[in-house]
Design a protein around this motif. Structure first.
Motif, PDB file in Angstrom:
ATOM      1  N   GLU A 132      66.904  29.972  28.520  1.00 26.27           N
ATOM      2  CA  GLU A 132      67.900  29.855  27.462  1.00 26.27           C
ATOM      3  C   GLU A 132      68.486  31.223  27.114  1.00 26.27           C
ATOM      4  OE1 GLU A 132      65.734  27.945  24.330  1.00 26.27           O
ATOM      5  OE2 GLU A 132      65.667  26.028  25.410  1.00 26.27           O
ATOM      6  N   ARG A 133      67.689  32.269  27.184  1.00 26.77           N
ATOM      7  CA  ARG A 133      68.135  33.607  26.832  1.00 26.77           C
ATOM      8  C   ARG A 133      68.881  34.305  27.973  1.00 26.77           C
ATOM      9  NH1 ARG A 133      64.411  31.874  23.837  1.00 26.77           N
ATOM     10  NH2 ARG A 133      64.004  32.605  21.736  1.00 26.77           N
ATOM     11  N   SER A 137      55.016  36.953  25.455  1.00 24.88           N
ATOM     12  CA  SER A 137      56.058  35.945  25.670  1.00 24.88           C
ATOM     13  C   SER A 137      56.268  35.746  27.160  1.00 24.88           C
ATOM     14  CB  SER A 137      57.377  36.362  25.008  1.00 24.88           C
ATOM     15  OG  SER A 137      57.207  36.599  23.637  1.00 24.88           O
ATOM     16  N   ASP A 182      61.555  27.730  29.817  1.00 22.46           N
ATOM     17  CA  ASP A 182      62.837  27.486  29.155  1.00 22.46           C
ATOM     18  C   ASP A 182      63.156  28.552  28.106  1.00 22.46           C
ATOM     19  OD1 ASP A 182      63.406  25.272  30.661  1.00 22.46           O
ATOM     20  OD2 ASP A 182      62.621  23.849  29.186  1.00 22.46           O
ATOM     21  N   TYR A 183      62.129  29.173  27.529  1.00 22.27           N
ATOM     22  CA  TYR A 183      62.324  30.255  26.558  1.00 22.27           C
ATOM     23  C   TYR A 183      63.218  31.330  27.181  1.00 22.27           C
ATOM     24  CZ  TYR A 183      61.073  34.329  23.678  1.00 22.27           C
ATOM     25  OH  TYR A 183      61.111  35.445  22.876  1.00 22.27           O
ATOM     26  N   TRP A 184      62.910  31.725  28.418  1.00 23.28           N
ATOM     27  CA  TRP A 184      63.680  32.767  29.094  1.00 23.28           C
ATOM     28  C   TRP A 184      64.958  32.209  29.700  1.00 23.28           C
ATOM     29  CZ3 TRP A 184      62.941  37.437  27.749  1.00 23.28           C
ATOM     30  CH2 TRP A 184      61.686  37.823  27.299  1.00 23.28           C
ATOM     31  N   VAL A 239      54.763  31.514  27.044  1.00 26.46           N
ATOM     32  CA  VAL A 239      55.871  30.680  26.598  1.00 26.46           C
ATOM     33  C   VAL A 239      56.299  29.776  27.751  1.00 26.46           C
ATOM     34  CG1 VAL A 239      56.724  32.341  24.896  1.00 26.46           C
ATOM     35  CG2 VAL A 239      57.643  32.389  27.221  1.00 26.46           C
ATOM     36  N   ASP A 240      57.013  28.724  27.412  1.00 24.49           N
ATOM     37  CA  ASP A 240      57.586  27.846  28.420  1.00 24.49           C
ATOM     38  C   ASP A 240      58.712  28.604  29.129  1.00 24.49           C
ATOM     39  OD1 ASP A 240      59.733  25.613  29.138  1.00 24.49           O
ATOM     40  OD2 ASP A 240      57.748  24.670  29.009  1.00 24.49           O
ATOM     41  N   ALA A 258      55.981  34.017  31.013  1.00 20.06           N
ATOM     42  CA  ALA A 258      56.118  32.738  31.704  1.00 20.06           C
ATOM     43  C   ALA A 258      56.140  33.028  33.196  1.00 20.06           C
ATOM     44  CB  ALA A 258      57.420  32.039  31.305  1.00 20.06           C
TER      45      ALA A 258
END
Length: 102
Positions: free
Chosen positions: A96-97, A34, A92-94, A89-90, A36
């Motif tokens: 957002e979290r 996952s 944005d995955y991280w 992953v993009d 980026a």
């Protein structure tokens, strides 16, 4: 980090980059899933590590400074170690979290 330690670390990094073999499987590496591209004050990787000596498997982590990235071969070299790249992953995955604080 002392001057001597920095020189040794950079020399090891340069030696690793100079000796990249065609056989990526032979490289000792910590896996990062996952993942980026991210940034601190320098480019780095953010992801969930597997086999890292001090970060528990599956825990989110930021790598040290990124010096080499080869997604096609599935490898990256940071200041401190090689990583075997898993699923990308993009960013944005991280984001957002773990939103950045002002």
């Amino acid at each position: 980090m002392s001057r001597a330690s920095l020189i040794q670390t950079l020399r090891c990094l340069a030696d690793d980059l100079e000796s990249i073999a065609d056989d990526v499987e032979a490289l000792p590496a910590v896996a990062i899933n996952s993942w980026a591209l991210s940034q601190r004050s320098v480019p780095c990787l953010m992801g969930r590590t597997l086999g890292h000596p001090s970060i528990g498997d599956g825990r989110p982590a930021l790598s040290s400074e990124l010096f080499y990235l080869d997604p096609e071969r599935g490898i990256a070299r940071t200041m401190s170690r090689w990583y075997r790249l898993g699923t990308r992953v993009d960013p944005d995955y991280w984001n957002e979290r773990y939103p950045r604080r002002p």
